[in-house]
Design a protein around this motif. Structure first.
Motif, PDB file in Angstrom:
ATOM      1  N   GLN A   1     -34.331 -53.201 -15.769  1.00  0.00           N
ATOM      2  CA  GLN A   1     -33.702 -53.812 -16.933  1.00  0.00           C
ATOM      3  C   GLN A   1     -32.208 -53.503 -16.932  1.00  0.00           C
ATOM      4  OE1 GLN A   1     -35.709 -52.294 -20.370  1.00  0.00           O
ATOM      5  NE2 GLN A   1     -35.418 -50.182 -19.798  1.00  0.00           N
ATOM      6  N   TRP A   2     -31.443 -54.340 -17.633  1.00  0.00           N
ATOM      7  CA  TRP A   2     -30.005 -54.159 -17.742  1.00  0.00           C
ATOM      8  C   TRP A   2     -29.689 -53.332 -18.970  1.00  0.00           C
ATOM      9  CZ3 TRP A   2     -27.755 -55.259 -13.427  1.00  0.00           C
ATOM     10  CH2 TRP A   2     -28.262 -56.256 -12.618  1.00  0.00           C
ATOM     11  N   LEU A   3     -28.672 -52.488 -18.862  1.00  0.00           N
ATOM     12  CA  LEU A   3     -28.200 -51.695 -19.987  1.00  0.00           C
ATOM     13  C   LEU A   3     -26.750 -52.075 -20.271  1.00  0.00           C
ATOM     14  CD1 LEU A   3     -29.621 -48.153 -19.167  1.00  0.00           C
ATOM     15  CD2 LEU A   3     -30.719 -50.043 -20.356  1.00  0.00           C
ATOM     16  N   LEU A   4     -26.429 -52.221 -21.553  1.00  0.00           N
ATOM     17  CA  LEU A   4     -25.078 -52.588 -21.972  1.00  0.00           C
ATOM     18  C   LEU A   4     -24.365 -51.366 -22.524  1.00  0.00           C
ATOM     19  CD1 LEU A   4     -22.776 -54.543 -22.758  1.00  0.00           C
ATOM     20  CD2 LEU A   4     -24.017 -54.925 -24.921  1.00  0.00           C
ATOM     21  N   ASN A   5     -23.239 -51.057 -21.909  1.00  0.00           N
ATOM     22  CA  ASN A   5     -22.339 -50.010 -22.377  1.00  0.00           C
ATOM     23  C   ASN A   5     -20.970 -50.637 -22.598  1.00  0.00           C
ATOM     24  OD1 ASN A   5     -23.688 -47.109 -21.509  1.00  0.00           O
ATOM     25  ND2 ASN A   5     -24.313 -48.779 -20.184  1.00  0.00           N
ATOM     26  N   VAL A   6     -20.183 -50.005 -23.441  1.00  0.00           N
ATOM     27  CA  VAL A   6     -18.791 -50.383 -23.609  1.00  0.00           C
ATOM     28  C   VAL A   6     -17.957 -49.173 -23.211  1.00  0.00           C
ATOM     29  CG1 VAL A   6     -17.002 -51.158 -25.199  1.00  0.00           C
ATOM     30  CG2 VAL A   6     -19.343 -51.971 -25.484  1.00  0.00           C
ATOM     31  N   VAL A   7     -17.013 -49.371 -22.299  1.00  0.00           N
ATOM     32  CA  VAL A   7     -16.158 -48.275 -21.846  1.00  0.00           C
ATOM     33  C   VAL A   7     -15.322 -47.796 -23.030  1.00  0.00           C
ATOM     34  CG1 VAL A   7     -14.289 -47.621 -20.274  1.00  0.00           C
ATOM     35  CG2 VAL A   7     -16.120 -49.146 -19.486  1.00  0.00           C
ATOM     36  N   ALA A   8     -15.359 -46.481 -23.262  1.00  0.00           N
ATOM     37  CA  ALA A   8     -14.634 -45.886 -24.382  1.00  0.00           C
ATOM     38  C   ALA A   8     -14.171 -44.491 -23.977  1.00  0.00           C
ATOM     39  CB  ALA A   8     -15.544 -45.795 -25.613  1.00  0.00           C
ATOM     40  N   HIS A   9     -12.871 -44.286 -23.990  1.00  0.00           N
ATOM     41  CA  HIS A   9     -12.334 -42.967 -23.649  1.00  0.00           C
ATOM     42  C   HIS A   9     -10.848 -42.911 -23.971  1.00  0.00           C
ATOM     43  CE1 HIS A   9     -10.405 -44.736 -20.121  1.00  0.00           C
ATOM     44  NE2 HIS A   9     -11.567 -45.286 -19.804  1.00  0.00           N
ATOM     45  N   ALA A  10     -10.375 -41.694 -24.105  1.00  0.00           N
ATOM     46  CA  ALA A  10      -8.941 -41.469 -24.283  1.00  0.00           C
ATOM     47  C   ALA A  10      -8.250 -41.656 -22.933  1.00  0.00           C
ATOM     48  CB  ALA A  10      -8.705 -40.066 -24.826  1.00  0.00           C
ATOM     49  N   GLU A  11      -6.954 -41.832 -22.961  1.00  0.00           N
ATOM     50  CA  GLU A  11      -6.144 -42.020 -21.755  1.00  0.00           C
ATOM     51  C   GLU A  11      -6.449 -40.939 -20.717  1.00  0.00           C
ATOM     52  OE1 GLU A  11      -3.007 -43.872 -19.562  1.00  0.00           O
ATOM     53  OE2 GLU A  11      -3.632 -44.452 -21.565  1.00  0.00           O
ATOM     54  N   GLY A  12      -6.716 -41.350 -19.475  1.00  0.00           N
ATOM     55  CA  GLY A  12      -6.952 -40.419 -18.376  1.00  0.00           C
ATOM     56  C   GLY A  12      -8.348 -39.819 -18.336  1.00  0.00           C
ATOM     57  N   GLU A  13      -9.217 -40.218 -19.216  1.00  0.00           N
ATOM     58  CA  GLU A  13     -10.583 -39.683 -19.273  1.00  0.00           C
ATOM     59  C   GLU A  13     -11.574 -40.725 -18.751  1.00  0.00           C
ATOM     60  OE1 GLU A  13     -11.382 -36.533 -20.447  1.00  0.00           O
ATOM     61  OE2 GLU A  13      -9.241 -36.157 -20.600  1.00  0.00           O
ATOM     62  N   ALA A  14     -12.867 -40.409 -18.874  1.00  0.00           N
ATOM     63  CA  ALA A  14     -13.944 -41.348 -18.553  1.00  0.00           C
ATOM     64  C   ALA A  14     -14.945 -41.295 -19.698  1.00  0.00           C
ATOM     65  CB  ALA A  14     -14.625 -40.967 -17.243  1.00  0.00           C
ATOM     66  N   GLY A  15     -15.596 -42.407 -19.951  1.00  0.00           N
ATOM     67  CA  GLY A  15     -16.613 -42.418 -20.990  1.00  0.00           C
ATOM     68  C   GLY A  15     -17.097 -43.814 -21.305  1.00  0.00           C
ATOM     69  N   ALA A  16     -18.236 -43.872 -21.979  1.00  0.00           N
ATOM     70  CA  ALA A  16     -18.813 -45.156 -22.378  1.00  0.00           C
ATOM     71  C   ALA A  16     -19.794 -44.924 -23.516  1.00  0.00           C
ATOM     72  CB  ALA A  16     -19.519 -45.816 -21.195  1.00  0.00           C
ATOM     73  N   VAL A  17     -20.123 -46.022 -24.192  1.00  0.00           N
ATOM     74  CA  VAL A  17     -21.085 -45.996 -25.284  1.00  0.00           C
ATOM     75  C   VAL A  17     -22.207 -46.975 -24.946  1.00  0.00           C
ATOM     76  CG1 VAL A  17     -21.468 -46.459 -27.733  1.00  0.00           C
ATOM     77  CG2 VAL A  17     -19.321 -45.398 -26.979  1.00  0.00           C
TER      78      VAL A  17
END
Length: 180
Positions: A83-99
Motif C-alpha cells: 500500500q502507499w503511504l502519504l507523508n508531507v515533508v516538514a522540517h526546519a532549515e537544514g534538518e530532515a522530517g515528515a508527517v
C-alpha cells in the motif's frame, strides 16, 4: 465542505511534531480530472531525521532520506505492505522530517489507516514530490479548523518497534470529531 485557502509552504518549514499537531483539522484535497475528493485530517504522526529510530531517514542515504531532507511542503509517497503511504515533508532549515497522514474524516465517514487514506484519495507513487501548498497542485492541504488543545490526543506512534520517548502520534479525540 467549502474551499478554503491553501496552507503556505512556510507552514511546513518547522519541526515535524509542530506541523503534525497543527495539521489536525485541516482539509486534504485531491483533484483528479473533474472530481474533487476532500477529507479533514484526524490523525498524523511526526518523523524526524537520522536521530529518530523509526524514521525512513535513519539510513542517512537513499531516495526516502533525500526526500525527507528536501523542500518542506512536498509529498513523500512510498509503498509498504502493498500500500502507499502519504507523508508531507516538514522540517526546519537544514534538518530532515515528515508527517504521515494516518486518518481523515470524509462526508461518508472516517477513513482510518494510512493505506486506506491513499486508496480513498487515489494517491499512488505518481503523487510523490508534489507541492501541497500550491493552488494548482492535484493534492493540497487547505485551512479548515483550528482545534483546541483539549481535543487532541497524543500517544506513541503506531506499529513502531523502536520509538522516541516523546509521543508523536496526534489524533482528534472522538468527542471532538463532530465539530469537523
Amino acid at each position: 465542505m467549502t474551499e478554503h485557502g491553501v496552507l503556505p509552504q512556510s507552514f511546513y518549514a518547522r519541526r515535524p511534531d509542530a506541523v503534525a499537531l497543527e495539521l489536525l483539522g485541516k482539509m486534504l484535497v485531491r483533484v483528479l480530472g473533474g472530481v474533487t475528493m476532500r477529507g479533514v485530517i484526524t490523525e498524523t504522526e511526526a518523523y524526524f531525521g537520522p536521530e529518530d529510530p523509526a524514521s525512513r531517514a535513519r539510513h542517512r542515504r537513499g531516495r526516502l532520506t533525500e526526500a525527507m531532507k528536501g523542500p518542506a511542503g512536498y509529498t513523500l509517497v512510498y509503498g509498504i505492505h502493498r500500500q502507499w503511504l502519504l507523508n508531507v515533508v516538514a522540517h526546519a532549515e537544514g534538518e530532515a522530517g515528515a508527517v504521515l497522514i494516518r486518518s481523515i474524516k470524509t462526508e461518508f465517514g472516517e477513513v482510518r489507516g494510512p493505506g486506506r487514506v491513499t486508496r480513498y484519495m487515489m494517491i499512488d507513487k505518481s503523487m510523490h514530490q508534489q507541492p501541497v501548498f500550491s493552488p494548482s497542485s492535484p493534492l493540497q492541504v487547505q485551512t479548515y479548523k483550528v482545534l483546541p488543545d483539549d481535543c487532541v490526543e497524543r500517544k506513541k506512534r503506531i506499529g513502531v518497534s523502536r520509538d522516541l520517548d516523546t509521543p508523536l502520534n496526534f489524533s482528534v479525540k472522538k468527542d471532538c470529531k463532530a465539530m469537523l
